[in-house]
Design a protein around this motif. Structure first.
Motif, PDB file in Angstrom:
ATOM      1  N   GLU A 466       0.818  -1.214   0.000  1.00 27.05           N
ATOM      2  CA  GLU A 466       0.000   0.000   0.000  1.00 27.05           C
ATOM      3  C   GLU A 466       0.846   1.256   0.000  1.00 27.05           C
ATOM      4  OE1 GLU A 466      -0.305  -2.418   2.259  1.00 27.05           O
ATOM      5  OE2 GLU A 466      -2.039  -3.462   1.355  1.00 27.05           O
ATOM      6  N   GLU A 567      -5.584  -0.224  10.905  1.00 23.89           N
ATOM      7  CA  GLU A 567      -4.485  -1.180  10.782  1.00 23.89           C
ATOM      8  C   GLU A 567      -3.748  -1.342  12.102  1.00 23.89           C
ATOM      9  OE1 GLU A 567      -1.921  -0.190   7.611  1.00 23.89           O
ATOM     10  OE2 GLU A 567      -3.427  -0.468   6.042  1.00 23.89           O
ATOM     11  N   LYS A 694     -11.204  -3.879   2.570  1.00 24.46           N
ATOM     12  CA  LYS A 694      -9.972  -4.502   2.123  1.00 24.46           C
ATOM     13  C   LYS A 694      -9.040  -4.804   3.288  1.00 24.46           C
ATOM     14  CE  LYS A 694      -5.759  -3.442  -0.439  1.00 24.46           C
ATOM     15  NZ  LYS A 694      -5.028  -2.437  -1.218  1.00 24.46           N
ATOM     16  N   CYS A 697     -10.485  -7.617   5.396  1.00 21.93           N
ATOM     17  CA  CYS A 697     -10.434  -8.881   4.639  1.00 21.93           C
ATOM     18  C   CYS A 697      -9.012  -9.437   4.607  1.00 21.93           C
ATOM     19  CB  CYS A 697     -10.955  -8.641   3.222  1.00 21.93           C
ATOM     20  SG  CYS A 697     -10.831 -10.075   2.130  1.00 21.93           S
ATOM     21  N   GLU A 698      -8.027  -8.606   4.299  1.00 20.82           N
ATOM     22  CA  GLU A 698      -6.638  -9.076   4.241  1.00 20.82           C
ATOM     23  C   GLU A 698      -6.127  -9.451   5.626  1.00 20.82           C
ATOM     24  OE1 GLU A 698      -4.513  -5.986   2.284  1.00 20.82           O
ATOM     25  OE2 GLU A 698      -5.252  -6.531   0.273  1.00 20.82           O
ATOM     26  N   TYR A 699      -6.629  -8.823   6.660  1.00 16.41           N
ATOM     27  CA  TYR A 699      -6.246  -9.208   8.022  1.00 16.41           C
ATOM     28  C   TYR A 699      -6.683 -10.644   8.302  1.00 16.41           C
ATOM     29  CZ  TYR A 699      -6.778  -9.706  13.073  1.00 16.41           C
ATOM     30  OH  TYR A 699      -6.747 -10.185  14.365  1.00 16.41           O
ATOM     31  N   GLY A 701      -6.794 -12.929   6.023  1.00 16.96           N
ATOM     32  CA  GLY A 701      -6.187 -13.793   4.995  1.00 16.96           C
ATOM     33  C   GLY A 701      -7.099 -14.032   3.818  1.00 16.96           C
ATOM     34  N   ARG A 703      -9.692 -12.657   0.316  1.00 13.90           N
ATOM     35  CA  ARG A 703      -9.604 -11.985  -0.974  1.00 13.90           C
ATOM     36  C   ARG A 703     -10.891 -11.209  -1.207  1.00 13.90           C
ATOM     37  NH1 ARG A 703      -8.305 -17.352  -4.394  1.00 13.90           N
ATOM     38  NH2 ARG A 703     -10.262 -17.882  -3.340  1.00 13.90           N
ATOM     39  N   HIS A 704     -10.807 -10.213  -2.051  1.00 16.10           N
ATOM     40  CA  HIS A 704     -11.974  -9.361  -2.310  1.00 16.10           C
ATOM     41  C   HIS A 704     -12.026  -9.028  -3.794  1.00 16.10           C
ATOM     42  CE1 HIS A 704      -8.935  -6.194  -2.520  1.00 16.10           C
ATOM     43  NE2 HIS A 704      -8.474  -6.647  -1.341  1.00 16.10           N
TER      44      HIS A 704
END
Length: 741
Positions: A466, A567, A694, A697-699, A701, A703-704
C-alpha cells in the motif's frame, strides 16, 4: 525483449561467452586462411611437377601406341566406362533412367579422331554411349545421330541391310560370339546369333535373353539394351558397333562406329594397354611423395607410379604418444580433447580411391586438360569422400597435337594430420585460457548480482504494497565505495526521509481531528445557544445549512480517524473461531430497519461456515459493504446478502440494484480515496468504506473483488475468507454454545 527481461548475471555470462567465441572464430578463420594458402602453394608445386613430367614426355608418341583387344567391362572397371546401377533400367526408349550416369557418356564418330572435338559436324553420323550394370544385367544406351533411318526388310534373307547394333563377345577361352539386334519398326528389337560375316543367323531363332528397345527421335534414334550377365560370363570381354544404312533401296552399309579404335571392321574392338617403358621413365624420377598418372588422348591409363599417402615423419607419432599419458592424468583436459575431436575430427589414415589397376580416369579435370590443352589444378574428394586429394594436370604434346596428359595427385591426409594436431593443441590452450576468464567473469557477475538482489530484497521489504514505509533505513549497509555501495546508502537515506513523512501522514488524521473538534464544538454549541436565545432561527434555512455542515465535517473526521487507526488496532486484535453464516444472519436481521428505503434478503446457502476471525471487525466489514450497496443503489430496490462455501473459502456476497461500474475502475475500488460512481454531494464521502473492507479482509487472509452482476442489474461485491480445517470445525460443532456466534 529477451535482453530486457534478462538478469545482469546472465547478461555478463552471455557477454563472456561472446568474448570467448570471437577469438575462437578468429582462430578458425585464421586457420582456414592458412589452409587455403598452403593448398594454393601445394597445387602450384604439383602443377610444376606435372609440367616437368609433361615436358619430358613431349614428342614421345611411342609410349602411346595402341594394342588390339576387346574392352573388359565386367570383373573390373574397363575402357567402356561403366557404372553400377541400383535397381533396373526400363527398356522403353526413355533416357530419363540414365540421367545420373550422363557424366560417363562417350561420344564416337567412327573417324579419326574417334571422339568428338570442337570442329566436328554435329549433323553427321555419330553415337553417344553409356554402359551400366547391376548384379543381373549389363545395360547399354546408344543415342544415334542419323539423318536417315532404315529399318529391316522382312523379305530379305540377309540381316546386314538395315540400321542395327553388333555385339561382339569374347569368351575366356578366346572364342567369339556375335549378336545382332535390329527392328522392323520402332519398338522391341530382335536379337540373333550371327555368322562371321554378320549376314546370316546361325539358328534362325530370336535370342530372347538379349533384349533391346528402339525409339525414334528428331535427330535419329535411341536404343536401350539389356544383356544377362550369365551370358557374358565373368572374365569375358565385350564390344559394340553401330551400323548405319542410309539408302532404303540399295541398303548398303554406309558406316560402322565401334566403341573403341579398331584396325578393321572384322577384328574385335581395341583396348589401350599399359606402357612398360613409360613406367620405367617415371620411376626414374626418384622417390615420390605423390602419385603420377599418364593418360592418352582417350583418357586411358598408360602408367601409374607413386602413392597417395606417405607415412608420417619419424617423431611425429612419438610426440602424440608421449603426450597421451600426460593428458590421461587430467580428466578435464581429456574431456576437452574429446570435445575438440568431435568438432575437428581426426583425418582418416585410410581411404578408398582409384586403384592403380584402373584402365581409365573419367575425371572432369582430365577431360578439361585434354580438350582445352590448358594445365589445371584442383581439389577433389576420394571415392569414399573421406579425404581431399590435390590434382594437378598438364597436357602432353607431339607434333603440336595433344596425345595425352599427366596427372599428379597428392593426398591431404599428411597435411590434415599436422593441421589436426595444431588445431587440437591450439583449441585446448585457447579454451582453457578463456574458460579461466569466463570463470572470473561468472564469479564477478555472481558477486555483483548478489549485492543487487540483496538491495532489491531490502527495498521490497521496506515498503508495503500500500506504500507504507516499514523501516527507517537499510539494516546492513554495503560498506563498498563503488557505485552499488553509494546506491545502497542513497536508498537508506531515502527510506529515512520517507519514513518521517509517512509518520507525519499517519498522524495527520488524528491531529486534524483533535485540532478541528474544538472549533467545531464551539461553533456547534454557539448555534445551539443561538437557537435557544432566538427561537425564530430554529427553522431558518441558513441555520439548518450551518448545522448540517458541522455534522458533515464531524462525519468526515470520524471516517479519517477510523481508516487511519484501523491497521494499528488490528495488530493487537486476537482471532477466535466463529460461525460466519450465523454472524451474517444476525447482522442483517439487526440492521433490517436501519435502511428503511431498501428491502433485504438473506441467501444463506451454507449454514455452517467456520472461520478464525474477529466478530467485531467482521461486523464492521459487513456494515461497510451494506452501506456501500445501499448508497449506490436505486431507492426501494432489493439488497441481497449471500453466504456460501467455495472450496476452502467462506464467501460473502452483497448484491444491489443500480448503475453498473466501469470496467477500468473495478480493480481500484478497494483503494483509498477511490469512488466508483457519482455520489450525493450532501453526504460525506471520501472513498474509504471499501478500503476498510480490504484491510479487514486481508487481516483475515481473505480476498476481495467487485463485479457487475451477470443480469446487468447492478453490482456484486464479494469477500472470501479461508475456512477452518475440518478437524477444527468438528471440534467447534461439538462444543458450540448458543452464544458462540
Amino acid at each position: 525483449m529477451f535482453w530486457k527481461n534478462t538478469s545482469i548475471r546472465l547478461k555478463l555470462i552471455v557477454i563472456g561467452i561472446i568474448l570467448i567465441a570471437i577469438p575462437i572464430a578468429m582462430s578458425n578463420f585464421y586457420i582456414r586462411e592458412m589452409d587455403r594458402f598452403l593448398w594454393r602453394g601445394q597445387k602450384e608445386a604439383l602443377l610444376t611437377t606435372a609440367k616437368g613430367i609433361a615436358t619430358i614426355l613431349n614428342d614421345q608418341s611411342e609410349f602411346f601406341r595402341q594394342n588390339t583387344a576387346v574392352p573388359e567391362v565386367l570383373g573390373k572397371q574397363g575402357a567402356l566406362y561403366t557404372q553400377r546401377i541400383e535397381g533396373a533400367i526400363q527398356l522403353n526408349g526413355d533416357t530419363g533412367d540414365w540421367e545420373s550416369m550422363q557424366i560417363l557418356s562417350n561420344y564416337f564418330t567412327g573417324e579419326d579422331p574417334q571422339f568428338c572435338d570442337l570442329d566436328y559436324d554435329l549433323n553427321s553420323f555419330s553415337i553417344k554411349n553409356i554402359i551400366g550394370y547391376n548384379d543381373t544385367y549389363l545395360y547399354g544406351l546408344f543415342e544415334v545421330n542419323d539423318s536417315e533411318r532404315v529399318f529391316r526388310d522382312p523379305t530379305r534373307v540377309t540381316l546386314n541391310s538395315s540400321d542395327q547394333i553388333h555385339i561382339l563377345l569374347e569368351r575366356g577361352n578366346g572364342s567369339l560370339e556375335r549378336y545382332l539386334l535390329l527392328s522392323n519398326e520402332p519398338g522391341r528389337m530382335s536379337a540373333f546369333l550371327m555368322d562371321d560375316q554378320w549376314e546370316l543367323p546361325l539358328t534362325g531363332e530370336n535370342v530372347a535373353e538379349v533384349q533391346g528397345e528402339l525409339a525414334e527421335t528428331d535427330w535419329g534414334y535411341v536404343i536401350e539394351l539389356r544383356i544377362p550377365r550369365s551370358i557374358i560370363g565373368y572374365r569375358s570381354k565385350i564390344g559394340f558397333s553401330v551400323v548405319d544404312v542410309d539408302n532404303p533401296e540399295t541398303r548398303e552399309v554406309r558406316q560402322i562406329i565401334t566403341t573403341s579404335p579398331r584396325e578393321s571392321g572384322e577384328e574385335p574392338t581395341q583396348v589401350i594397354v599399359r606402357s612398360p617403358g613409360l613406367t620405367k621413365v617415371l620411376e626414374g624420377l626418384g622417390p615420390l611423395r605423390s602419385r603420377i598418372w599418364v593418360l592418352d588422348r582417350q583418357r586411358q591409363v598408360r602408367s601409374v607410379v607413386g602413392n597417395l599417402w606417405n607415412p608420417p615423419e619419424p617423431g611425429f607419432s612419438d610426440i602424440e604418444t608421449n603426450t597421451e599419458p600426460v593428458q590421461a592424468q587430467f580428466i578435464p583436459i581429456r574431456m576437452l580433447l574429446d570435445f575438440v575431436d568431435k568438432i575437428f575430427p581426426e583425418p582418416p589414415l585410410q581411404f578408398k580411391d582409384y586403384s592403380p589397376s584402373s584402365v581409365d580416369r573419367p575425371d572432369q579435370i582430365v577431360v578439361s586438360i585434354i580438350e582445352t590443352g590448358n594445365p589445371r589444378a584442383d581439389i577433389r574428394m576420394s571415392l569414399d569422400n573421406k579425404a581431399e586429394i590435390i590434382v594437378a594436370g598438364h597436357p602432353i604434346f607431339a607434333g603440336g597435337e595433344i596425345i595425352g596428359a599427366v596427372l599428379v595427385e597428392q593426398s591431404s591426409t599428411e597435411a590434415s594430420s599436422l593441421h589436426y594436431q595444431f588445431v587440437r593443441s591450439l583449441s585446448v590452450v585457447t579454451v582453457l585460457a578463456f574458460f579461466s576468464v569466463l570463470v572470473v567473469l561468472v564469479i564477478f557477475a555472481w558477486r555483483l548480482t548478489m549485492r543487487i538482489r540483496k538491495l532489491h530484497n531490502i527495498t521490497e521489504q521496506a515498503i508495503t504494497p500500500e506504500g507504507r514505509v516499514r523501516m527507517e533505513h537499510i539494516p546492513k549497509q554495503d560498506p563498498s565505495n563503488d557505485e552499488l555501495g553509494a546506491l545502497n546508502r542513497s536508498f537508506s537515506g531515502m527510506l529515512s526521509r520517507l519514513s518521517g513523512y509517512t509518520r507525519y501522514l499517519e498522524e495527520l488524521p488524528d491531529t486534524l481531528a483533535h485540532e478541528m473538534n474544538n472549533p467545531l464544538g464551539v461553533v456547534s454549541s454557539s448555534l445551539e445557544m443561538l437557537e435557544d436565545d432566538i427561537p425564530q432561527t430554529r427553522n431558518n434555512r441558513h441555520m439548518q445549512r450551518a448545522t448540517y455542515g458541522i455534522h458533515r465535517l464531524k462525519s468526515l473526521l470520524s471516517s479519517l480517524t477510523e481508516a487511519a487507526s484501523l491497521e494499528e488496532a488490528l495488530q493487537d486484535e486476537e482471532k477466535e473461531p466463529i460461525n460466519l453464516s450465523q454472524l451474517i444472519s444476525d447482522f442483517v436481521a439487526g440492521n433490517q430497519y436501519a435502511y428503511s428505503n431498501h428491502e433485504f434478503r438473506m441467501d444463506n446457502q451454507s449454514p455452517d461456515l467456520f472461520i478464525d476471525g474477529s466478530p467485531e471487525y467482521l461486523a464492521q466489514m459487513l456494515d461497510k459493504l451494506i452501506d456501500n450497496a445501499t448508497e449506490h443503489s436505486t431507492p426501494g430496490t432489493l439488497i441481497i446478502v449471500r453466504s456460501r462455501k467455495n472450496r476452502h473459502y467462506a464467501e460473502i456476497s452483497v448484491l444491489n440494484e443500480g448503475p453498473e461500474l466501469q470496467e477500468d475502475i473495478l480493480d481500484r475500488l478497494f483503494e483509498p480515496m477511490v469512488s466508483g460512481s457519482n455520489h450525493d454531494a450532501r453526504k460525506p464521502h471520501l472513498g474509504l468504506g471499501l478500503y476498510v473492507v480490504k484491510v479487514i479482509c486481508e487481516y483475515h487472509g481473505g480476498r476481495h473483488r467487485a463485479n457487475n452482476r451477470v443480469d446487468k442489474r447492478g453490482v456484486e461485491f464479494t469477500v472470501s475468507i479461508p475456512l477452518l480445517d475440518l478437524s477444527a470445525q468438528r471440534f467447534i460443532e461439538e462444543h458450540e454454545t448458543p452464544n458462540s456466534a
